[in-house]
Design an enzyme around this catalytic site. Structure first.
Site, PDB file in Angstrom:
ATOM      1  CG  HIS A 198      -2.292  -0.375   0.874  1.00 40.71           C
ATOM      2  ND1 HIS A 198      -3.034  -1.253   1.601  1.00 40.71           N
ATOM      3  CD2 HIS A 198      -3.070  -0.002  -0.168  1.00 40.71           C
ATOM      4  CE1 HIS A 198      -4.208  -1.402   1.028  1.00 40.71           C
ATOM      5  NE2 HIS A 198      -4.248  -0.669  -0.042  1.00 40.71           N
ATOM      6  NE  ARG A 249      -7.627  -7.155 -10.244  1.00 38.83           N
ATOM      7  CZ  ARG A 249      -6.687  -6.381 -10.811  1.00 38.83           C
ATOM      8  NH1 ARG A 249      -6.623  -5.099 -10.505  1.00 38.83           N
ATOM      9  NH2 ARG A 249      -5.838  -6.897 -11.674  1.00 38.83           N
ATOM     10  NE  ARG A 258     -12.067 -10.015 -11.797  1.00 39.70           N
ATOM     11  CZ  ARG A 258     -10.745 -10.027 -11.664  1.00 39.70           C
ATOM     12  NH1 ARG A 258      -9.965 -10.190 -12.733  1.00 39.70           N
ATOM     13  NH2 ARG A 258     -10.185  -9.848 -10.496  1.00 39.70           N
ATOM     14  CD  GLU A 273      -8.664 -13.788 -16.178  1.00 45.77           C
ATOM     15  OE1 GLU A 273      -7.925 -13.178 -15.408  1.00 45.77           O
ATOM     16  OE2 GLU A 273      -9.739 -14.304 -15.834  1.00 45.77           O
ATOM     17  CG  ASN A 322      -2.071  -9.227 -14.588  1.00 49.86           C
ATOM     18  OD1 ASN A 322      -1.357  -8.608 -15.374  1.00 49.86           O
ATOM     19  ND2 ASN A 322      -2.889  -8.634 -13.745  1.00 49.86           N
ATOM     20  CG  ASP A 323      -4.858 -14.996 -14.000  1.00 47.69           C
ATOM     21  OD1 ASP A 323      -4.010 -15.608 -13.328  1.00 47.69           O
ATOM     22  OD2 ASP A 323      -5.809 -14.366 -13.509  1.00 47.69           O
ATOM     23  NE  ARG A 333      -1.452 -12.948 -11.034  1.00 42.76           N
ATOM     24  CZ  ARG A 333      -2.624 -12.383 -11.294  1.00 42.76           C
ATOM     25  NH1 ARG A 333      -3.514 -13.008 -12.052  1.00 42.76           N
ATOM     26  NH2 ARG A 333      -2.924 -11.202 -10.851  1.00 42.76           N
ATOM     27  CB  CYS A 338      -8.408  -5.144 -17.834  1.00 38.79           C
ATOM     28  SG  CYS A 338      -8.813  -6.882 -17.615  1.00 38.79           S
TER      29      CYS A 338
HETATM   30  C1  PEP Z   1      -5.432 -10.553 -15.196  1.00 42.89           C
HETATM   31  O1  PEP Z   1      -5.366 -11.753 -14.929  1.00 42.89           O
HETATM   32  O2  PEP Z   1      -4.726  -9.990 -16.055  1.00 42.89           O
HETATM   33  C2  PEP Z   1      -6.396  -9.694 -14.489  1.00 42.89           C
HETATM   34  C3  PEP Z   1      -6.606  -8.456 -14.870  1.00 42.89           C
HETATM   35  O3  PEP Z   1      -7.026 -10.235 -13.404  1.00 42.89           O
HETATM   36  P1  PEP Z   1      -6.356 -10.399 -11.950  1.00 42.89           P
HETATM   37  O4  PEP Z   1      -5.032  -9.701 -11.981  1.00 42.89           O
HETATM   38  O5  PEP Z   1      -7.324  -9.787 -10.996  1.00 42.89           O
HETATM   39  O6  PEP Z   1      -6.266 -11.878 -11.840  1.00 42.89           O
HETATM   40 MG    MG Z   2      -6.929 -12.679 -13.723  1.00 41.41          MG
END
Ligand code: PEP
Ligand code: MG
Length: 755
Positions: A363, A470, A506, A604, A627-628, A638, A675
């Protein structure tokens, strides 16, 4: 052997510092192997020397004094070759190097093995014997196994600063930078103010009291006092940062108002416990839950709870807070800078933040970014007891910190800082300008919110809406699944504060690395297990409650988009749509004026990439979670630091997958957005632009930077760059080419210090 090994490792892990750990190793190994000498040499990364750090058998005075470079001595040979060296008569070897202070002339047999961690040589473990015999295979394998097992422990001890502190022996007039992690971009030059929290919640003793009512009264008074402090702090912060970024303190207030932190403490006090120890038990219980979470972001929340507990405790114990003097250009330094330490510095005086612990997801780093203050996290080597009042330079891009910088370094950073200021002013001027390329392509930029800021996100950054809300956070800060009315309140506030701009919410994405304290899931492979849509489809009661709350919240504003996470099969979309339609129909039957929102799918997982067209056919839009997607395409966890170097969204395979998704969406004329973190990286976003991604969603602090890139690079140029990098083999080549392109376009300021 296994047992011996296990015992040594247990002892090493329990050592209080590196020096003690090394002593244990040399003593135990010397005894177990029945050799005359066992020594450890550690590699000093900056000077590229191997330094004798511990020995059993050589003269103790030589510890810290014997230093060899990698091309010297047999020890150097072990490091150079990265393999064992086994010699029966070491002194006759051409590489033998004699150090009279060690008294090692008596020893003939020499066996050295490298200590390697993550492909890096951290040191050399050596045994020596008087008799001139070659060590047998058993000895070699034992030593190799010991070194491999200890490499991690040594690397950790080194990372916690011990080696440099030991080697440097407190010499601060060393102009070498201390390494850390980039926390918030920018360059800070200023005076160090070290703040440390004196109240330690872990050490509060247990007491049983007679008068529980009086304890309860005191506890409530302390909570009220902290609430007031935080409200005051919040007022101050609101003047300088968007509400979405100060939402942490709103969450603090919420936790002090209701929920298990207060309720559990009250229960313990009523059961006869002393208020401070009741608070300790409750806080530590919460901390443990967050500490166990795999998601780095959520683990950091343990720190927030500790911080909050400490504040209440200070009032309970009647400890006076000594006012801290903050000079102009304060660089706040602490072992663990908390968000509230940061919030206490008058904003005009705060030049930078340096924390020995924490990372980009702390944070503190998030707040620093929101305040536009450079931050360097995880500077484990900082000799914190000796730096108060000293001059410091903190480079938030490279993560480097200079204490007492030399004149030349200061001059160079002053120049970079001036350029930074000019750049920031230029970026500020972009706030109300559209994100449009010079050849006329509009790419709306949206904000990612939710985890930090479930309440009243702000549009201060110039975001055109929310591209990813989220919903996990409102679920996490409670002690049970929130009900429909509870969720309705939260969602309504978000939709209203952004209306008429779109908000993409989401549906609950827990499982994997995100756990709910009241819904534990134990699995061997959580990332391949029960997560996201898989859970909510198995629990339609949870899914329907959330959808109903979202649809009702949207009745007045009509700006809701719904997004489904972790979709791997088409049937999951079909089933979700049935449930969403059902919720909509039922609400209408109940007399509510709700409508079907636009529904999108997150891309994802690899299967979704290959079925992107079929998915696009079924829904209104696609949103790529890089990311996923990167994690699943490259088979790289990750959150696993061991393989972090392999996690790269610029991997050519990931880029090809993205192109395929865009093609799939285009086939059915559906828009596609990104995103994941990749969207907020200005250099990587160039490629997304080239692919024809319709919009990007990112943390609001990245938004002005990405906008600057979009306003500077034509779509044509982005397409050409994409074509070029798609021919490349390695992510590093892609990054190098993008950096070069950013420099050529005059955007170097987005990837390093300066303009
Ligand atoms: C992702 O997976 O890129 C994503 C935006 O979702 P999160 O980071 O919340 O898993
Ligand atoms: Mg994700």
């Amino acid at each position: 052997m296994l047992q011996t090994l296990r015992r040594i490792i247990q002892e090493v892990n329990a050592a209080k510092d590196l020096q003690q750990a090394l002593r244990i190793i040399v003593q135990r190994v010397q005894k177990e192997m029945a050799v005359d000498v066992c020594s450890i040499y550690l590699a000093h990364n900056t000077t590229r020397e191997l330094v004798l750090m511990a020995t059993e058998g050589l003269h103790q005075e030589s510890v810290g004094k014997v230093r060899l470079s990698w091309n010297q001595g047999l020890v150097g040979l072990v490091a150079e070759r990265a393999e064992p060296v086994n010699k029966d008569d070491a002194p006759s070897h051409p590489r033998y190097m004699y150090f009279p202070e060690t008294g090692e002339e008596r020893y003939h047999a020499f066996l050295g093995v490298p200590i390697i961690h993550h492909r890096t040589i951290n040191g050399v473990l050596v045994v020596q014997s008087r008799t001139s015999v070659r060590f047998d295979e058993d000895a070699v394998t034992f030593l190799v196994t010991i070194a491999a097992q200890l490499a991690g422990a040594i690397a950790h001890a080194e990372a916690s600063g011990d080696i440099d502190v030991l080697l440097r022996q407190g010499q601060l007039e060393d102009h070498r930078p201390l390494p850390g992690l980039p926390g918030a971009p920018g360059v800070a030059i200023g005076s160090i103010v070290v703040v440390n929290s004196s109240t330690d919640i872990d050490t509060v003793p247990d007491l049983v009291v007679e008068d529980s009512a009086a304890e309860l009264k005191q506890f409530r008074a302390a909570v009220r006092a902290v609430r007031k402090d935080i409200s005051d702090m919040l007022k101050r912060l609101r003047a300088t940062m968007p509400a979405s970024d100060s939402a942490l303190f709103e969450a603090y207030l919420l936790m002090l108002e209701e929920g298990s932190l207060i309720d559990d403490t009250v229960k313990r006090i009523k059961a006869g416990s002393w208020a401070p120890s009741a608070l300790r038990e409750t806080v530590l219980e919460h901390v443990r839950i967050f500490d166990q979470m795999e998601d780095a972001y959520l683990r950091e929340r343990a720190q927030d709870i500790r911080d909050l507990g400490r504040r209440v405790l200070e009032y309970l114990l009647g400890e006076e807070r000594k006012p801290v003097e903050y000079p102009k250009n304060t660089v706040l330094v602490s072992e663990d800078v908390t968000a509230s330490m940061l919030a206490e510095v008058p904003p005009k005086r705060l030049a930078g933040v340096v924390s020995m612990r924490g990372s980009r997801t702390s944070h503190t780093a998030i707040l620093a970014r929101a305040l536009g203050v450079p931050a360097v996290m995880g500077v484990v080597d900082l000799p914190i007891n000796k730096v108060h009042g000293r001059e410091i330079i903190a480079d938030g891009y490279s993560g480097r910190v200079y204490v007492n910088p030399s004149r030349d370094i200061r001059r160079e950073y002053k120049r970079l800082q001036k350029e930074e200021a000019e750049l920031t002013a230029e970026l500020q001027a972009l706030r109300n300008l559209p994100a449009e390329t010079p050849d006329g392509l509009r790419v709306p930029l949206y904000a990612n919110t939710g985890l930090v800021s479930d309440i009243r996100p702000s549009l201060n950054s110039g975001a055109e809406g929310v591209g990813l809300y989220r919903t996990e956070f409102p679920f996490m800060i409670r002690d049970r699944f929130p009900g429909e009315e509870d969720q309705l309140d939260v969602y309504r506030q978000v939709l209203e504060s952004f209306a008429p701009r779109p908000v993409t919410m989401r549906t609950l994405d827990v499982g994997g690395d995100k756990a709910l304290p009241y819904f534990p899931i134990k699995e061997d492979n959580p990332f391949l297990g029960w997560r996201g849509i898989r859970i909510t489809l198995d629990h339609p009661e949870i899914f329907l409650t959330q959808i109903r709350a979202m649809l009702r919240a949207n009745a007045a504003t009509g700006n809701l988009n719904l997004l489904l996470p972790m979709v791997s099969n088409l049937s999951q979309v079909d089933e979700s749509l049935v449930l969403i339609r059902r919720a909509c129909a039922e609400l209408r039957e109940e007399g509510m004026n709700v409508s079907m929102p636009r529904v999108g799918v997150m891309i994802e997982v690899p299967s979704a990439v290959f079925q992107a067209d079929r998915l696009a056919q079924r829904v209104d839009f696609l949103s790529i979670g890089t990311n996923d997607l990167t994690q699943y395409l490259l088979a790289v966890d990750r959150n696993n630091a061991r393989v972090a170097e392999l996690f790269d969204s610029l991997h050519p395979a990931v880029l090809q997958a993205l192109v395929k998704v865009v093609d799939g969406a285009n086939k059915y004329g559906k828009p596609v957005s990104v995103c994941g973190e990749m969207a907020g990286d200005p250099a990587a976003a160039v490629l997304l632009l080239g692919m024809g991604v319709d919009s990007l969603s990112m943390s609001s602090s990245s938004l002005p930077r990405v906008k600057w890139m979009i306003r500077s690079i034509t779509r044509k140029k982005a397409q050409a760059l994409l074509g070029e990098v798609l021919q490349m083999d390695e992510p590093t080549q892609v990054r190098a080419r993008l950096n070069q392109a950013m420099e050529e376009a005059g955007l170097g300021g987005l990837i390093r210090a300066g303009k």
